[in-house]
Design a protein around this motif. Structure first.
Motif, short mmCIF file in Angstrom:
data_model
loop_
_atom_site.label_atom_id
_atom_site.label_comp_id
_atom_site.label_asym_id
_atom_site.label_seq_id
_atom_site.Cartn_x
_atom_site.Cartn_y
_atom_site.Cartn_z
N LEU A 149 4.00 -8.85 -1.28
CA LEU A 149 3.64 -7.49 -0.90
C LEU A 149 4.08 -7.18 0.52
N LEU A 185 4.18 1.07 -6.28
CA LEU A 185 3.20 0.44 -5.40
C LEU A 185 3.85 -0.09 -4.12
N LEU A 186 5.11 -0.52 -4.22
CA LEU A 186 5.78 -1.07 -3.05
C LEU A 186 6.34 0.00 -2.11
N ALA A 189 11.97 -3.33 -1.17
CA ALA A 189 11.18 -3.00 -2.35
C ALA A 189 12.00 -3.12 -3.63
N GLY A 234 -4.48 -5.52 3.27
CA GLY A 234 -3.35 -4.59 3.35
C GLY A 234 -3.70 -3.32 4.09
N LEU A 272 2.11 -8.68 -8.03
CA LEU A 272 1.56 -7.68 -7.11
C LEU A 272 0.36 -8.20 -6.34
N ARG A 309 7.53 -4.66 1.61
CA ARG A 309 7.32 -3.46 2.43
C ARG A 309 7.71 -3.75 3.88
N ALA A 331 5.59 -1.25 -10.33
CA ALA A 331 5.72 -2.12 -9.15
C ALA A 331 6.47 -1.42 -8.03
#
Length: 566
Positions: free
Chosen positions: A147, A39-40, A110, A387, A141, A151, A36
């Motif tokens: 999300l 990805l962040l 994050a 995104g 996620l 970010r 996670a």
């Protein structure tokens, strides 16, 4: 004999398969948390600040770091009235280590998001297998609001983490009390997290966990538990964390705490602390609806599952339902950016979605699971496409402008005047701590964006009037000089008075004898509105921004004409 051996081998294999997830459960959460976090944070420094709210929070951290003023968050030279310093203090540590960059400023959000995932999984949805943690992580996620907030440079994710820790700790302490036991660590944790949430997103944010837990226990008629949770040593410890900063700020700027409370309370009636309509109220609710889609699909596919209905009738589910209701009513109190309105309701939706997707014990609802995962896959595609679109926006105007100006800018001899605009992140991109002048007609707002930054600067100006007299310049176009206006309903007339009493003006500043060089940054329309700029040629044109340069000894033609007339 062979049949018995085969049966024994099959039982042994089944038992081993059941034991394997339990034996490796301690490895599951660190692996999921690392995935996670990757990805962040991947590519978090490759795109500019998405909105003026994100630019505002980044500018506040940079101003504190560059000027070495750590106690009170500042917009330029003016104290911020959010009453939420904790996120900025944490961010200061990251930019001290990693430097002032978009990636370093987004890292605290994050990390808070990953900590939120771990706490929800361990506190509210404990499991002895790998399935439920994996389901929860996938759902986490696929939450568009999480999300975006994970970010995003803003205190919202930290505030949501602390509120979740507060409610989870109160819930755990209440479970002990209902069993006739007492848990000092959980009770202390609940009150400390509540106090820190007030420092993270504003003093009135402490009401959300307290109201939620109070209503939950009151609905169950557990007033004895409410009384036991009000344990005075923990409350004193919370007050010791919460009160000192507000006392110090009030001592430095008399009256500022009441202004913070008023500013936060007005969010409940639509007077936001930020440009929350920048993304649109519809967009915020669309994020919530997208996050609730897995729950809706699961409930449709498994509406006959008695285990699912039983899971939704537990005290924990009741707490989540009350939390969701309170968040709908009070979410403006914990939102410091547009994403904050959406993530306020995410944790209850995550909990119910994970429960609904958890496989039934008898394995009879496999079809419902496939239906749900199909919807999840579709949602993943939509979120991925959204995104890519959002995070690949064109560079911000302030970044492009600062990069162009910085090539000829001398921080020792040059000053900047922003005309009818205020870029919160300008100094961040310029890599300088120098304060900028802001020149505008403070009595009007051409649009929502200008209305908000004018309101923020003028509201903060009354606490440092000497600084305001130096940095806030009046610049009323001749065509509007006789057209009085107001900054809108609910604006502080005392702050208006500070700006109205300023003796400085754009004209006087440009015509005065100077020992510094001036850069005037505005738009093409600003050059047409202010005749004094029509005497000059813009030296830089960057997008919609025009930059005029006046060196030492340079005076516009109209200054000479006015001097001759007098």
């Amino acid at each position: 004999m062979n049949a018995n051996r085969a049966s024994s081998t099959g039982r042994c294999t089944a038992e081993r398969l059941r034991l394997v997830p339990k034996n490796i459960n301690w490895v599951i959460w660190p692996c999921l948390a690392a995935a996670a976090l990757f990805l962040l944070t991947a590519g978090a420094g490759s795109y500019p600040f998405l909105t003026s709210d994100e630019a505002r929070h980044a500018g506040i951290v940079h101003n504190m770091w560059a000027s070495r003023h750590y106690l009170v968050p500042r917009v330029g030279a003016f104290p911020v009235l959010d009453g939420a310093p904790l996120h900025y203090w944490i961010s200061l540590g990251f930019i001290e280590v990693f430097g002032a960059s978009e990636w370093a400023l987004r890292l605290p959000s994050a990390l808070a998001a990953v900590a939120l995932l771990l706490f929800v999984g361990k506190a509210f949805l404990p499991s002895g297998t790998w399935r439920l943690p994996l389901i929860l992580t996938c759902l986490f996620l696929l939450q568009p609001a999480l999300l975006m907030a994970g970010r995003f440079v803003a205190p919202d994710m930290l505030g949501l983490l602390l509120i979740t820790v507060s409610l989870g700790s109160f819930w755990s302490a209440a479970q002990y009390l209902e069993r006739g036991e007492w848990s000092t660590p959980w009770t202390f944790s609940a009150w400390v997290a509540t106090a820190l949430s007030g420092l993270a997103v504003g003093p009135l944010a402490i009401l959300l966990p307290l109201v939620t837990v109070g209503l939950w226990l009151a609905c169950r008629k557990r007033f004895d538990v409410i009384a036991a949770l009000c344990w005075w040593p923990a409350m004193v410890a919370a007050a010791a964390l919460f009160v000192p900063w507000f006392w110090l700020v009030e001592h430095s700027y008399p009256g500022i705490v009441s202004a913070m409370l008023q500013r936060q309370a007005l969010t409940l009636v639509g007077e936001g602390r930020h440009e929350w309509l920048e993304l649109g109220a519809g967009s915020c609710w669309l994020l919530v609806a997208a996050g609730g889609l897995p729950l809706l699909v699961c409930c449709i596919c498994r509406y006959r599952d008695p285990g699912l209905r039983a899971a939704f009738r537990t005290p924990t589910a009741g707490l989540m339902a009350v939390w969701l209701l309170v968040s709908v009513l009070f979410h403006p109190l914990i939102a410091l950016s547009p994403a904050g309105h959406a993530i306020a309701m995410v944790v209850p939706l995550l909990y119910f979605s994970a429960l609904a997707m958890a496989p039934s014990e008898d394995g009879t609802h496999r079809v419902g699971g496939l239906c749900t995962w199909g919807a999840i896959g579709l949602l993943a595609v939509v979120i991925g496409a959204a995104g890519i679109y959002v995070f690949s926006k064109h560079p911000s105007a302030a970044a492009t402008l600062a990069h162009t100006v910085r090539q000829s800018y001398n921080p020792f001899t040059d000053k900047v005047i922003m005309l009818d605009r205020f870029d919160y992140d300008f100094n961040f991109h310029m890599k300088t701590p120098k304060l900028v002048y802001v020149a505008t007609d403070w009595a009007t707002g051409e649009n929502l964006a200008s209305l908000n930054w004018k309101r923020e600067l003028s509201d903060s100006a009354r606490f440092v009037p000497d600084v305001a007299e130096s940095l806030l310049l009046t610049a009323v176009p001749p065509a509007q000089a006789a057209a009085p206006a107001s900054l809108g309903p609910g604006h502080d007339s005392v702050a208006d008075g500070v700006v109205e009493r300023l003796e400085n003006s754009l004209f006087n500043r440009l015509c005065a004898q100077r020992s510094i060089n001036l850069w005037v940054i505005g738009s093409k329309e600003a050059g047409a509105r202010y005749p004094i700029l029509s005497d000059l040629l813009p030296v830089v044109i960057s997008g919609q921004a025009y930059v005029w340069y006046l060196g030492v000894g340079t005076r516009p033609l109209r200054c000479t004409q006015r001097a001759q007339q007098h």
